[in-house]
Design a protein around this motif. Structure first.
Motif, PDB file in Angstrom:
ATOM      1  N   CYS A 312       0.727  -1.133  -0.100  1.00  0.00           N
ATOM      2  CA  CYS A 312      -0.107   0.160   0.105  1.00  0.00           C
ATOM      3  C   CYS A 312       1.112   1.434   0.037  1.00  0.00           C
ATOM      4  N   GLY A 313       0.380   2.292  -0.655  1.00  0.00           N
ATOM      5  CA  GLY A 313       1.117   3.378  -0.484  1.00  0.00           C
ATOM      6  C   GLY A 313       0.107   4.662  -1.161  1.00  0.00           C
ATOM      7  N   THR A 314       0.336   5.825  -1.483  1.00  0.00           N
ATOM      8  CA  THR A 314      -0.251   6.982  -1.957  1.00  0.00           C
ATOM      9  C   THR A 314      -0.610   6.760  -3.545  1.00  0.00           C
ATOM     10  N   ALA A 315       0.630   6.255  -4.177  1.00  0.00           N
ATOM     11  CA  ALA A 315       0.652   6.184  -5.658  1.00  0.00           C
ATOM     12  C   ALA A 315      -0.174   4.943  -5.991  1.00  0.00           C
ATOM     13  N   ALA A 316      -0.043   3.906  -5.372  1.00  0.00           N
ATOM     14  CA  ALA A 316      -0.548   2.598  -5.902  1.00  0.00           C
ATOM     15  C   ALA A 316      -1.828   2.226  -5.114  1.00  0.00           C
ATOM     16  N   VAL A 317      -2.124   2.849  -4.031  1.00  0.00           N
ATOM     17  CA  VAL A 317      -3.183   2.759  -3.149  1.00  0.00           C
ATOM     18  C   VAL A 317      -2.975   1.322  -2.400  1.00  0.00           C
ATOM     19  N   VAL A 318      -3.696   0.035  -2.957  1.00  0.00           N
ATOM     20  CA  VAL A 318      -3.822  -0.862  -2.298  1.00  0.00           C
ATOM     21  C   VAL A 318      -3.496  -2.100  -3.728  1.00  0.00           C
ATOM     22  N   THR A 319      -2.392  -2.653  -3.426  1.00  0.00           N
ATOM     23  CA  THR A 319      -1.732  -3.594  -4.529  1.00  0.00           C
ATOM     24  C   THR A 319      -1.638  -4.990  -3.968  1.00  0.00           C
ATOM     25  N   PRO A 320      -2.470  -6.057  -4.689  1.00  0.00           N
ATOM     26  CA  PRO A 320      -2.031  -7.330  -4.258  1.00  0.00           C
ATOM     27  C   PRO A 320      -0.612  -7.887  -4.577  1.00  0.00           C
ATOM     28  N   VAL A 321      -0.013  -8.666  -4.078  1.00  0.00           N
ATOM     29  CA  VAL A 321       1.410  -9.321  -4.110  1.00  0.00           C
ATOM     30  C   VAL A 321       0.860 -10.744  -4.301  1.00  0.00           C
ATOM     31  N   GLY A 322       1.176 -11.336  -5.657  1.00  0.00           N
ATOM     32  CA  GLY A 322       0.939 -12.595  -6.294  1.00  0.00           C
ATOM     33  C   GLY A 322       2.211 -13.506  -6.006  1.00  0.00           C
ATOM     34  N   THR A 323       3.269 -13.080  -6.461  1.00  0.00           N
ATOM     35  CA  THR A 323       4.316 -13.822  -6.393  1.00  0.00           C
ATOM     36  C   THR A 323       5.664 -13.319  -5.869  1.00  0.00           C
ATOM     37  N   VAL A 324       6.487 -13.908  -5.253  1.00  0.00           N
ATOM     38  CA  VAL A 324       7.646 -13.568  -4.389  1.00  0.00           C
ATOM     39  C   VAL A 324       8.797 -14.502  -5.107  1.00  0.00           C
ATOM     40  N   LEU A 325      10.008 -13.687  -5.638  1.00  0.00           N
ATOM     41  CA  LEU A 325      11.016 -14.234  -6.344  1.00  0.00           C
ATOM     42  C   LEU A 325      12.255 -13.842  -5.812  1.00  0.00           C
ATOM     43  N   GLY A 326      13.338 -14.558  -5.555  1.00  0.00           N
ATOM     44  CA  GLY A 326      14.644 -14.119  -5.177  1.00  0.00           C
ATOM     45  C   GLY A 326      15.663 -15.124  -5.303  1.00  0.00           C
ATOM     46  N   PRO A 327      16.809 -14.770  -4.914  1.00  0.00           N
ATOM     47  CA  PRO A 327      17.824 -15.814  -5.144  1.00  0.00           C
ATOM     48  C   PRO A 327      17.615 -17.278  -4.816  1.00  0.00           C
ATOM     49  N   ASP A 328      16.702 -17.465  -3.589  1.00  0.00           N
ATOM     50  CA  ASP A 328      16.403 -18.538  -2.900  1.00  0.00           C
ATOM     51  C   ASP A 328      15.415 -19.318  -3.782  1.00  0.00           C
ATOM     52  N   GLY A 329      14.723 -18.643  -4.552  1.00  0.00           N
ATOM     53  CA  GLY A 329      13.577 -19.485  -5.247  1.00  0.00           C
ATOM     54  C   GLY A 329      12.484 -18.589  -5.461  1.00  0.00           C
ATOM     55  N   GLU A 330      11.325 -19.222  -5.729  1.00  0.00           N
ATOM     56  CA  GLU A 330       9.946 -18.400  -5.939  1.00  0.00           C
ATOM     57  C   GLU A 330       8.833 -18.981  -5.079  1.00  0.00           C
ATOM     58  N   PHE A 331       7.931 -18.072  -4.676  1.00  0.00           N
ATOM     59  CA  PHE A 331       6.689 -18.857  -4.085  1.00  0.00           C
ATOM     60  C   PHE A 331       5.509 -17.949  -4.345  1.00  0.00           C
ATOM     61  N   HIS A 332       4.226 -18.520  -4.142  1.00  0.00           N
ATOM     62  CA  HIS A 332       3.229 -17.761  -4.557  1.00  0.00           C
ATOM     63  C   HIS A 332       2.158 -17.615  -3.257  1.00  0.00           C
ATOM     64  N   ILE A 333       1.468 -16.426  -3.409  1.00  0.00           N
ATOM     65  CA  ILE A 333       0.477 -16.051  -2.217  1.00  0.00           C
ATOM     66  C   ILE A 333      -0.778 -16.439  -2.801  1.00  0.00           C
ATOM     67  N   GLY A 334      -1.452 -17.438  -1.999  1.00  0.00           N
ATOM     68  CA  GLY A 334      -2.738 -17.942  -2.454  1.00  0.00           C
ATOM     69  C   GLY A 334      -2.717 -18.491  -3.988  1.00  0.00           C
TER      70      GLY A 334
END
Length: 367
Positions: A312-334
């Motif tokens: 959340c923030g002024t610019a984007a208001v409220v935005t869902p996060v669907g996927t998280v990716l990093g050096p350790d791999g990837e996972f999904h939210i719901g």
């Protein structure tokens, strides 16, 4: 018509010699993008410690700034800013959302950066003056608003490491649509392992340009991996989630609880963040401000205990996060899409901002 001035300082109005023609403006407002289009006018207020402080307030044409090459901001980065929006209401009036909170946070940032505080009423009056003269620039498209950017920088010409004695406060405005391309779809987040946004005792809680400059390299790293934003971990243990490059995070669990990282001096105290805490509690959810680790985020998402993550923030208001990716791999939210709570809370917040939902908190200020 000049709005009534409650700031105790007269604003000199400088006529614009060539404002954008109405037909050209209306065409541009059909697809303004974000931060690329600007209104006709701006506010400038000068500060000089040797002349009694704040003086010489002007409302005039938006134009380039004349700056000495030895100006302190160019060498020692004394600079702060805010971000807020004016929203069109159903009756065609305009309203701000919790503008007094922006005024207070602006001064919190000023104190941290050894800069003079701007009287809150003067800050608010500058907003009223600019919005009044540029009200025709507010877009009517979905997610449209007039983004307001108040900022202050050290303008004194000197090469010495000390707080400057001269500053400029400037306010500009930009008609905007949605922050992310494609609307409020779920975004993909890159986990920064090599970079941190802020450290204890640093400037993380101040809205200063250097914090955002520090996020650009990891942001570019995330984009290279197909991500929309980067999430930063704490600078000490590098395991606790802090915030995105410009947004706060919330984690929604299957037991009706919500966690958001606590304000420990390294996270910007978002006004949207504070609003969501109140709105979520009104929905019957238990909101806790407590540390949440990247490993726990992955485990809870994998087990299904974590239902949703929202930024959340002024610019984007409220935005869902669907996927998280990093050096350790990837996972999904719901399901990787927009969750029920995220969608509901976004609609309620936007509804309050645009006057479609009753404001029982006194958050909106009509202009």
């Amino acid at each position: 018509m000049t709005p009534f001035n409650r700031a105790g300082m007269d604003f000199e109005h400088i006529p614009h010699p060539a404002p954008v023609p109405g037909e050209t403006r209306q065409q541009a407002l059909l697809d303004p993008g974000f931060g690329k289009l600007f209104t006709d006018h701006m506010v400038v207020i000068d500060y000089d410690a040797d002349k009694g402080g704040w003086h010489k307030a002007t409302l005039g044409p938006r134009e380039p700034i004349s700056l000495d090459p030895a100006a302190a901001v160019l060498h020692y980065a004394q600079e702060i800013f805010e971000g807020m929006k004016a929203y069109k209401q159903g009756d065609d009036s305009l309203a701000l959302f919790r503008p007094e909170q922006n005024a207070r946070r602006f001064n919190d940032s000023a104190r941290r950066m050894a800069m003079p505080e701007l009287p809150e009423e003067l800050f608010l009056e500058s907003i009223r003056q600019l919005v009044a003269i540029d009200r025709d620039w507010v877009p009517t498209i979905p997610d449209g608003a007039l983004y307001l950017r108040p900022f202050m920088f050290a303008s004194e010409a000197f090469l010495g490491v000390r707080p400057a004695r001269q500053y400029k406060y400037i306010l500009i405005a930009s008609p905007v649509g949605g922050y992310f391309k494609g609307g409020a779809k779920a975004v993909k987040i890159w986990v920064s392992r090599n970079y941190t946004r802020a450290a204890p005792g640093g400037t993380g809680a101040a809205k200063t340009g250097g914090n955002y400059a520090a996020s650009l390299v990891p942001q570019a790293e995330g984009i290279e991996h197909g991500c929309d934003q980067v999430v930063f971990l704490d600078a000490v243990e590098k395991k606790w989630i802090e915030e995105l490059g410009g947004m706060n995070l919330f984690f929604v669990f299957d037991d009706g609880s919500v966690i958001t990282p606590p304000l420990t001096g390294t996270i910007l105290p978002g006004i949207t963040r504070d609003s969501l805490i109140q709105l979520l509690r009104e929905e019957g959810l238990t909101v806790r401000e407590e540390p949440y680790s990247i490993d726990q985020w992955r485990a809870d998402a994998t087990s299904g205990r974590l239902l949703e993550t929202m930024a959340c923030g002024t610019a984007a208001v409220v935005t869902p996060v669907g996927t998280v990716l990093g050096p350790d791999g990837e996972f999904h939210i719901g399901s990787g899409g927009t969750g029920q709570i995220t969608n509901k809370i976004r609609e309620k917040l936007v509804g309050i901002q645009k006057g479609a939902v009753p404001d029982t908190h006194g958050w909106t200020v009509k202009l």
